[in-house]
Design a protein around this motif. Structure first.
Motif, short mmCIF file in Angstrom:
data_model
loop_
_atom_site.label_atom_id
_atom_site.label_comp_id
_atom_site.label_asym_id
_atom_site.label_seq_id
_atom_site.Cartn_x
_atom_site.Cartn_y
_atom_site.Cartn_z
N SER A 63 0.84 -1.20 0.00
CA SER A 63 0.00 0.00 0.00
C SER A 63 0.87 1.24 0.00
CB SER A 63 -0.94 0.02 1.21
OG SER A 63 -0.20 0.07 2.42
N LEU A 64 0.31 2.32 -0.56
CA LEU A 64 0.94 3.62 -0.57
C LEU A 64 0.25 4.46 0.50
CD1 LEU A 64 1.02 3.95 -4.43
CD2 LEU A 64 3.05 3.87 -2.98
N ALA A 65 1.00 4.86 1.52
CA ALA A 65 0.43 5.57 2.65
C ALA A 65 1.29 6.78 3.00
CB ALA A 65 0.32 4.62 3.86
N GLU A 66 0.81 7.59 3.94
CA GLU A 66 1.56 8.78 4.34
C GLU A 66 2.95 8.42 4.86
OE1 GLU A 66 -0.54 11.21 7.06
OE2 GLU A 66 -2.22 11.62 5.71
N GLU A 67 3.05 7.29 5.52
CA GLU A 67 4.34 6.90 6.09
C GLU A 67 5.28 6.28 5.06
OE1 GLU A 67 1.29 3.81 7.67
OE2 GLU A 67 1.31 5.86 6.91
N GLY A 68 4.82 6.17 3.80
CA GLY A 68 5.67 5.65 2.75
C GLY A 68 5.06 4.45 2.06
N LEU A 69 5.87 3.76 1.29
CA LEU A 69 5.44 2.55 0.60
C LEU A 69 5.56 1.36 1.55
CD1 LEU A 69 4.76 0.74 -1.82
CD2 LEU A 69 7.16 0.90 -2.52
N LYS A 70 4.41 0.85 1.96
CA LYS A 70 4.39 -0.35 2.80
C LYS A 70 4.37 -1.54 1.84
CE LYS A 70 1.92 -0.09 6.55
NZ LYS A 70 0.75 0.05 7.47
N THR A 71 5.49 -2.22 1.75
CA THR A 71 5.70 -3.18 0.66
C THR A 71 4.94 -4.49 0.83
OG1 THR A 71 7.64 -4.19 1.70
CG2 THR A 71 8.01 -2.24 0.31
N GLY A 72 4.57 -4.84 2.06
CA GLY A 72 3.99 -6.16 2.28
C GLY A 72 5.02 -7.27 2.25
N ASP A 73 6.31 -6.89 2.22
CA ASP A 73 7.40 -7.87 2.24
C ASP A 73 8.04 -7.90 3.61
OD1 ASP A 73 7.21 -8.66 -0.43
OD2 ASP A 73 8.46 -7.00 -1.11
N ALA A 74 8.47 -9.08 4.01
CA ALA A 74 9.19 -9.24 5.27
C ALA A 74 10.69 -9.22 5.02
CB ALA A 74 8.79 -10.57 5.93
N GLY A 75 11.41 -8.60 5.93
CA GLY A 75 12.85 -8.55 5.80
C GLY A 75 13.50 -8.00 7.05
#
Length: 543
Positions: free
Chosen positions: A405-417
């Motif tokens: 998702s694209l949110a105010e806090e940035g690109l939340k990728t949905g990927d774990a790392g």
């Protein structure tokens, strides 16, 4: 080393007659198109688009193989002030019904003013556009024949690219990439790779996928280097032709996913490389999927006797919502593996993780917990990206199945790392994992182990989740071979504890994949849970 920023159409003004793109033909030769000739074709295409009534901000869909016509269609749309959108041609799908269903959704999202295609795509795309109530597609060659070129490019559109995501977690989503974001990403990649016009590149990657389109083709053209271009199916038929081009043409830059390295290892023997040299290769970008350290080591061992430098292997990480590149291993640093801090975080300790490099210029990467708190080194969480080249948003209904998702806090990728000493280590998709005894295990880690034990890539997909209230792991085979069930049972039983283990046995080619070849795990999982594979599913045992 100073690597200049370049505008997306700046190359039209100083297009070289001596450098350009070389396209593999069917006779083991190469057809050369100078950048001067390509620039002329771009302006003719722009003139044809304007004459056809395409206006600034309109979308122009391109359903074409990698070709001079595709280059002209893409940059011609930009020169006409329109937004290009590359859509996979039919060759990228095995079954016609899958293709038309997939592409139909893309056309519904893109709503193009005009569709350019090649001869082999025309009939299939005509069906799709008719069903959508869109104008008939036009064949590129006929479209530009006899057209007067536009005297000069129109102002660039605000949105320079409508890029579709791979759809590995559901249906593909249309991402709006601004002209500035695309320019920033190309500049960031050139500076990361220290890429100059005198370094030739080579690519066989499809131009409907962001790695092939932005990472290779657009970088070749905007940089002005020679580019040696093959078709994806041409690479699959003759990977040696790709390797010979690197040796004979002094190629310095290329890119591919992990599965392609593994494919070369299966198809190419040491004796096949006699007389070839790979000293020229400076940067071989590895991305788009989980990277297997054993594949990297074996690939280097195969080519090292012929001058290939281990440090030329450059793992990277990115995605459509970031235009493309987010992190990349700096040249000459040398790739490494790492493991998360299992004791404090319950991370995936199944296999060592290959580092995907450091954030490119103007980008910031952090790892956050479920509560959004930034985590320290070696703690597993979600990868969040901020900075330049983030997409403007989605077209139409963005959906939520992918977890990105694209949110105010940035690109939340949905990927774990996790991060370690400034380098990003990517584990897999959040939601494609299962917590076992307080520790997350990810599907991509288990697949890596299965590949290392002899089950080829693209022939198995691992699904993890809770089904009917029961923790479940499923091994989905594409034409199972003797011994594969026992290997899968051994690996899944070791890492998934008391989870229910299933075997789903599909015919070869039956594993649903994205247009770039990644398994569509969440789509397959939904089908499994809905009973769609009932007759093909049985307990996974050691027998």
């Amino acid at each position: 080393m100073h690597i200049p920023d370049r505008g997306l159409l700046e190359w039209l003004d100083d297009a070289s007659t001596g450098r350009g793109l070389y396209y593999a033909n069917g006779e083991e030769g190469w057809d050369f198109w100078s950048y001067r000739d390509l620039a002329d074709l771009v302006l003719r295409t722009a003139g044809a688009l304007v004459a056809e009534g395409v206006r600034p901000g309109d979308v122009v869909s391109l359903v074409q193989r990698s070709s001079p016509g595709f280059v002209a269609g893409f940059f011609g749309a930009l020169a006409a002030g329109a937004t290009p959108c590359s859509i996979a041609p039919p060759f990228a799908f095995q079954r016609a019904d899958d293709y038309e269903k997939h592409v139909g959704r893309l056309f519904e999202t893109a709503a193009p003013r005009l569709t350019l295609c090649d001869d082999e795509s025309l009939e299939r795309i005509r069906k799709v556009t008719a069903a959508q109530g869109l104008d008939e597609p036009v064949v590129f060659d006929a479209f530009v024949e006899g057209v007067e070129p536009l005297p000069r490019p129109l102002p660039l559109p605000e949105i320079a690219l409508l890029q579709f995501t791979s759809g590995s977690s559901g249906f593909s989503r249309g991402v709006r990439i601004s002209a500035q974001a695309l320019r920033d990403n190309l500049t960031g990649m050139r500076r990361w790779l220290e890429w100059k016009p005198e370094y030739p590149g080579s690519s066989w990657l499809p131009v409907h996928h962001d790695m092939g389109l932005i990472g290779c083709l657009l970088n070749f053209v905007v940089t002005g280097c020679d580019g040696w271009m093959m078709q994806p199916d041409g690479f699959i038929r003759t990977p040696m032709r790709y390797l010979r081009a690197i040796s004979e043409r002094g190629v310095g830059l290329s890119a591919m996913p992990n599965f392609a390295l593994a494919y070369i290892l299966r198809r190419v023997k040491p004796a096949d490389l006699e007389g070839l040299r790979f000293d020229s290769m400076r940067s071989l970008i590895i991305g788009a999927e989980r990277i297997d350290p054993k594949v990297l080591e074996d690939f280097h061992a195969l080519l090292a006797p012929h001058g290939f430098d281990r440090n030329a292997l450059l793992p990277a990480y990115g995605g459509a919502e970031a235009t493309l590149a987010v992190t990349g291993l700096p040249a000459r640093e040398g790739w490494v593996v790492g493991t998360p801090d299992d004791e404090t975080n319950g991370g995936d300790g199944a296999t060592p993780i290959v580092g995907c490099g450091r954030p490119l210029e103007g980008r910031t990467v952090k790892i956050v917990s479920e509560d959004g708190e930034e985590l320290p080194d070696r703690r597993v969480g979600e990868i969040v990206v901020t900075g330049v080249s983030i997409a403007d948003g989605y077209v139409g209904d963005p959906g939520s199945a992918s977890g990105t998702s694209l949110a105010e806090e940035g690109l939340k990728t949905g990927d774990a790392g996790f991060m370690d000493d400034g380098q990003l280590f990517v584990i897999g998709r959040l939601g494609d994992g299962l917590k076992v005894n307080g520790r997350m295990v990810f599907a991509e880690s288990l697949e890596t182990m299965l590949h290392q034990r002899g089950i080829p890539e693209r022939r198995i997909a691992v699904l993890l989740g809770v089904r009917d209230g029961v923790p479940t792991g499923a091994a989905v085979f594409g034409e199972v071979k003797p011994g594969w069930r026992a290997v899968a049972h051994e690996v899944l039983a070791e890492w998934l504890g008391d989870a229910e283990l299933l075997s789903v046995e599909l015919p070869r080619g039956g594993i649903a994949t994205t247009s770039s070849g990644k398994p569509r795990r969440r789509v397959i999982w939904s089908t499994l849970c809905a009973g769609g594979f009932a007759e093909l599913t049985k307990p996974l045992t050691a027998d």
